[in-house]
Design a protein around this motif. Structure first.
Motif, PDB file in Angstrom:
ATOM      1  N   CYS A  74       0.367  -1.272   0.265  1.00 32.65           N
ATOM      2  CA  CYS A  74      -0.168   0.324   0.258  1.00 32.65           C
ATOM      3  C   CYS A  74       0.544   1.452   0.035  1.00 32.65           C
ATOM      4  CB  CYS A  74      -0.820  -0.280   1.350  1.00 32.65           C
ATOM      5  SG  CYS A  74      -1.740   1.895   1.610  1.00 32.65           S
ATOM      6  N   ILE A  75       1.673   1.419   0.891  1.00 27.90           N
ATOM      7  CA  ILE A  75       2.934   2.281   0.841  1.00 27.90           C
ATOM      8  C   ILE A  75       3.698   2.517  -0.297  1.00 27.90           C
ATOM      9  CG2 ILE A  75       4.769   3.679   1.901  1.00 27.90           C
ATOM     10  CD1 ILE A  75       2.133   3.479   3.664  1.00 27.90           C
ATOM     11  N   LEU A  76       3.866   1.512  -0.903  1.00 21.88           N
ATOM     12  CA  LEU A  76       4.432   1.609  -2.039  1.00 21.88           C
ATOM     13  C   LEU A  76       3.812   2.206  -3.699  1.00 21.88           C
ATOM     14  CD1 LEU A  76       6.291  -1.681  -2.362  1.00 21.88           C
ATOM     15  CD2 LEU A  76       7.423   0.803  -2.043  1.00 21.88           C
ATOM     16  N   CYS A  77       2.266   1.500  -3.618  1.00 24.24           N
ATOM     17  CA  CYS A  77       1.585   2.246  -4.411  1.00 24.24           C
ATOM     18  C   CYS A  77       1.189   3.858  -3.856  1.00 24.24           C
ATOM     19  CB  CYS A  77       0.796   1.867  -3.934  1.00 24.24           C
ATOM     20  SG  CYS A  77       0.359   0.144  -4.843  1.00 24.24           S
ATOM     21  N   PHE A  78       1.446   3.989  -3.078  1.00 23.62           N
ATOM     22  CA  PHE A  78       0.815   5.650  -2.555  1.00 23.62           C
ATOM     23  C   PHE A  78       2.190   6.283  -3.279  1.00 23.62           C
ATOM     24  CE2 PHE A  78      -2.346   4.637   0.960  1.00 23.62           C
ATOM     25  CZ  PHE A  78      -3.399   5.244   0.023  1.00 23.62           C
ATOM     26  N   ALA A  79       3.513   5.600  -2.822  1.00 26.69           N
ATOM     27  CA  ALA A  79       4.525   6.721  -3.250  1.00 26.69           C
ATOM     28  C   ALA A  79       4.636   6.402  -4.504  1.00 26.69           C
ATOM     29  CB  ALA A  79       5.976   5.680  -3.169  1.00 26.69           C
ATOM     30  N   ALA A  80       4.223   5.565  -5.194  1.00 24.98           N
ATOM     31  CA  ALA A  80       4.591   5.461  -6.791  1.00 24.98           C
ATOM     32  C   ALA A  80       3.327   6.773  -7.133  1.00 24.98           C
ATOM     33  CB  ALA A  80       3.866   4.021  -7.105  1.00 24.98           C
ATOM     34  N   LEU A  81       2.268   6.660  -6.793  1.00 27.99           N
ATOM     35  CA  LEU A  81       1.673   7.428  -6.917  1.00 27.99           C
ATOM     36  C   LEU A  81       2.023   8.960  -6.946  1.00 27.99           C
ATOM     37  CD1 LEU A  81      -1.818   8.501  -8.140  1.00 27.99           C
ATOM     38  CD2 LEU A  81      -1.799   8.649  -5.976  1.00 27.99           C
ATOM     39  N   GLY A  82       2.739   9.484  -6.410  1.00 28.84           N
ATOM     40  CA  GLY A  82       3.310  10.677  -5.872  1.00 28.84           C
ATOM     41  C   GLY A  82       4.214  10.888  -6.961  1.00 28.84           C
ATOM     42  N   ALA A  83       4.778   9.750  -7.095  1.00 27.27           N
ATOM     43  CA  ALA A  83       6.495  10.117  -8.143  1.00 27.27           C
ATOM     44  C   ALA A  83       5.712   9.512  -9.661  1.00 27.27           C
ATOM     45  CB  ALA A  83       7.433   8.716  -8.343  1.00 27.27           C
ATOM     46  N   LEU A  84       4.204   8.840  -9.971  1.00 24.31           N
ATOM     47  CA  LEU A  84       3.702   9.266 -11.964  1.00 24.31           C
ATOM     48  C   LEU A  84       3.144  10.496 -12.110  1.00 24.31           C
ATOM     49  CD1 LEU A  84       3.054   7.100 -13.538  1.00 24.31           C
ATOM     50  CD2 LEU A  84       1.368   7.206 -12.955  1.00 24.31           C
ATOM     51  N   LEU A  85       2.551  11.384 -10.856  1.00 24.14           N
ATOM     52  CA  LEU A  85       2.239  12.668 -11.026  1.00 24.14           C
ATOM     53  C   LEU A  85       3.242  13.643 -10.278  1.00 24.14           C
ATOM     54  CD1 LEU A  85      -1.296  11.823  -9.675  1.00 24.14           C
ATOM     55  CD2 LEU A  85      -1.151  11.975 -11.760  1.00 24.14           C
ATOM     56  N   HIS A  86       4.090  13.286 -10.428  1.00 23.44           N
ATOM     57  CA  HIS A  86       5.247  14.716  -9.517  1.00 23.44           C
ATOM     58  C   HIS A  86       4.834  15.499  -9.044  1.00 23.44           C
ATOM     59  CE1 HIS A  86       7.328  13.230 -13.432  1.00 23.44           C
ATOM     60  NE2 HIS A  86       5.566  12.860 -14.247  1.00 23.44           N
ATOM     61  N   LEU A  87       4.054  14.999  -7.642  1.00 21.18           N
ATOM     62  CA  LEU A  87       3.560  15.532  -6.897  1.00 21.18           C
ATOM     63  C   LEU A  87       4.954  16.479  -5.988  1.00 21.18           C
ATOM     64  CD1 LEU A  87       1.058  12.545  -5.770  1.00 21.18           C
ATOM     65  CD2 LEU A  87       0.343  15.359  -7.388  1.00 21.18           C
ATOM     66  N   ALA A  88       4.367  17.682  -5.013  1.00 22.62           N
ATOM     67  CA  ALA A  88       5.524  17.779  -4.651  1.00 22.62           C
ATOM     68  C   ALA A  88       5.742  17.679  -2.802  1.00 22.62           C
ATOM     69  CB  ALA A  88       4.876  19.456  -4.135  1.00 22.62           C
ATOM     70  N   PHE A  89       7.165  17.731  -2.864  1.00 26.86           N
ATOM     71  CA  PHE A  89       7.280  17.087  -1.220  1.00 26.86           C
ATOM     72  C   PHE A  89       6.220  16.987  -0.336  1.00 26.86           C
ATOM     73  CE2 PHE A  89       8.216  21.541  -0.151  1.00 26.86           C
ATOM     74  CZ  PHE A  89       7.214  21.156   1.324  1.00 26.86           C
ATOM     75  N   PRO A  90       4.754  18.129   0.416  1.00 26.29           N
ATOM     76  CA  PRO A  90       4.142  17.720   1.392  1.00 26.29           C
ATOM     77  C   PRO A  90       3.949  16.433   1.061  1.00 26.29           C
ATOM     78  CG  PRO A  90       4.388  19.915   0.330  1.00 26.29           C
ATOM     79  CD  PRO A  90       4.758  19.534  -0.708  1.00 26.29           C
ATOM     80  N   TYR A  91       3.566  15.531  -0.021  1.00 27.88           N
ATOM     81  CA  TYR A  91       2.698  14.236  -0.379  1.00 27.88           C
ATOM     82  C   TYR A  91       3.192  13.421   0.164  1.00 27.88           C
ATOM     83  CZ  TYR A  91       0.793  10.660  -2.395  1.00 27.88           C
ATOM     84  OH  TYR A  91       0.028   9.502  -3.302  1.00 27.88           O
ATOM     85  N   TYR A  92       4.217  13.322   0.038  1.00 26.53           N
ATOM     86  CA  TYR A  92       6.029  12.556   0.842  1.00 26.53           C
ATOM     87  C   TYR A  92       5.293  12.401   2.257  1.00 26.53           C
ATOM     88  CZ  TYR A  92       6.611  12.129  -4.093  1.00 26.53           C
ATOM     89  OH  TYR A  92       6.603  11.043  -5.297  1.00 26.53           O
ATOM     90  N   ILE A  93       5.303  13.835   2.811  1.00 25.11           N
ATOM     91  CA  ILE A  93       5.052  13.892   4.365  1.00 25.11           C
ATOM     92  C   ILE A  93       3.332  13.031   4.847  1.00 25.11           C
ATOM     93  CG2 ILE A  93       4.583  15.351   6.726  1.00 25.11           C
ATOM     94  CD1 ILE A  93       5.907  17.277   4.637  1.00 25.11           C
ATOM     95  N   GLY A  94       2.797  12.690   3.977  1.00 26.91           N
ATOM     96  CA  GLY A  94       1.386  11.862   4.136  1.00 26.91           C
ATOM     97  C   GLY A  94       1.299  10.586   4.085  1.00 26.91           C
ATOM     98  N   VAL A  95       2.933  10.749   2.693  1.00 28.60           N
ATOM     99  CA  VAL A  95       3.154   9.076   2.891  1.00 28.60           C
ATOM    100  C   VAL A  95       3.877   8.619   4.013  1.00 28.60           C
ATOM    101  CG1 VAL A  95       4.334   7.828   1.130  1.00 28.60           C
ATOM    102  CG2 VAL A  95       3.244   8.793   0.247  1.00 28.60           C
ATOM    103  N   PHE A  96       4.363   9.298   4.683  1.00 32.34           N
ATOM    104  CA  PHE A  96       5.149   8.890   5.111  1.00 32.34           C
ATOM    105  C   PHE A  96       4.618   8.970   6.851  1.00 32.34           C
ATOM    106  CE2 PHE A  96       7.777  10.344   9.289  1.00 32.34           C
ATOM    107  CZ  PHE A  96       8.595   9.385   9.853  1.00 32.34           C
ATOM    108  N   LEU A  97       3.498  10.079   7.411  1.00 33.70           N
ATOM    109  CA  LEU A  97       2.705   9.879   8.611  1.00 33.70           C
ATOM    110  C   LEU A  97       1.606   8.513   8.284  1.00 33.70           C
ATOM    111  CD1 LEU A  97       1.821  13.315   8.754  1.00 33.70           C
ATOM    112  CD2 LEU A  97       2.820  12.265  10.110  1.00 33.70           C
ATOM    113  N   ALA A  98       1.094   7.834   6.665  1.00 32.47           N
ATOM    114  CA  ALA A  98       0.804   7.183   7.215  1.00 32.47           C
ATOM    115  C   ALA A  98       1.766   5.727   6.995  1.00 32.47           C
ATOM    116  CB  ALA A  98       0.323   6.934   5.520  1.00 32.47           C
ATOM    117  N   ALA A  99       3.183   5.491   6.467  1.00 37.48           N
ATOM    118  CA  ALA A  99       3.713   4.339   6.870  1.00 37.48           C
ATOM    119  C   ALA A  99       3.933   4.124   8.477  1.00 37.48           C
ATOM    120  CB  ALA A  99       5.306   4.207   5.803  1.00 37.48           C
ATOM    121  N   ALA A 100       4.081   5.419   8.773  1.00 35.47           N
ATOM    122  CA  ALA A 100       3.993   5.415  10.419  1.00 35.47           C
ATOM    123  C   ALA A 100       3.310   5.442  11.097  1.00 35.47           C
ATOM    124  CB  ALA A 100       4.729   6.584  11.163  1.00 35.47           C
TER     125      ALA A 100
END
Length: 283
Positions: A215-241
């Motif tokens: 699931c976390i890999l999918c969220f990270a891949a989604l951000g990379a695919l859509l070229h989302l800015a760094f706040p998105y990856y804060i969400g991925v980190f919080l979800a993973a934590a």
């Protein structure tokens, strides 16, 4: 009157919208590449709330005969008679009507796809009678929220949308596996199925752990695919934590850890992912 309203709110577990509504908003923001408009968000809110309410009411209605003999469910509104079968059916009809009305205010494609989106949550209550893969059906049902939000904001069915839906479906399906391990003995006794009854609690939890990693890999891949800015990856980190913490306290030998607080903490994943996705469009 107030007590009756409260009983219905408890019966449909209104607070559980925290698991799917943020992802519906997330889908809308991603499809619109920014704020989709307050009108769109309003109709998404009503559609998801109506669908979710109907789904929970259907689930409780179908499972009533099991809930009446389950030690954990003695305080459920339908079990203690605070909500009658007739009242539950009326609420199901009203909730579906609310969903249908809201969807008519969204792009026509949403109405055309509504039967397909509604099918998983209609059949899910019957799946425990048939297969240990019932958790996957629940995952598909919840994944319809981000799919609906995506289409409501003018998006198309494309790889990013499918990736988002996969992440959400795997997330909630794996969590349902963990939540279901406490009922392994009850389910075996009453001829019900879950992943725990099929492969054992320990193996089921291990598979859920793998699911949440994917699931976390999918969220990270989604951000990379859509070229989302760094706040998105804060969400991925919080979800993973959040998921890491929840798995760290799992103990299949006793279930004191499996509290309502543990259950609702899972909502952090949905809220964090939405807020950080929205923030990413302002950077």
């Amino acid at each position: 009157m107030r007590g009756k309203v409260q009983a219905h709110i408890e019966n449909i577990a209104l607070h559980h919208t925290v698991f799917d509504l943020p992802f519906a908003y997330m889908g809308a923001f991603l499809a619109a590449k920014g704020h989709p408009g307050w009108g769109t968000l309003l109709w998404i809110t009503l559609a998801v709330t109506g669908a979710r309410s109907a789904a929970l009411a259907i689930d409780n209605f179908v499972d009533l005969k099991y809930d009446k003999v389950h030690p954990r469910f003695t305080k459920r509104p339908m079990v203690r008679g605070a909500v009658t079968k007739g009242e539950a059916l009326l609420l199901i009809v009203m909730s579906l009507a609310l969903c249908l009305y809201a969807v008519t205010k969204l792009p026509p494609v949403c109405l055309r796809l509504l039967p397909l989106a509604a099918l998983p949550f209609v059949v899910y209550p019957f799946m425990k009678r048939l297969t240990g893969l019932c958790h996957a059906v629940l995952g598909v049902a919840i994944a319809m929220a981000p799919a609906g939000g995506w289409m409501a904001a003018g998006g198309q069915i494309d790889p990013p949308m499918l990736l988002l839906c996969s992440a959400v479906g795997i997330w909630i399906g794996a969590f349902d596996v963990i939540y279901g391990v406490q009922d392994e003995a009850f389910d075996r006794t009453h001829g019900l199925h879950s992943l725990a009854t099929e492969v054992g609690a320990a193996q089921a939890v291990a598979l859920a752990r793998i699911g949440h990693f994917l699931c976390i890999l999918c969220f990270a891949a989604l951000g990379a695919l859509l070229h989302l800015a760094f706040p998105y990856y804060i969400g991925v980190f919080l979800a993973a934590a959040t998921l890491f913490y929840q798995h760290s306290i799992v103990d299949i030998r006793q279930f004191r850890w499996l509290t309502q607080r543990y259950f609702m903490r899972n909502g952090i994943v949905a809220v964090a992912m939405f807020l950080c996705t929205a923030a990413s469009f302002y950077f």
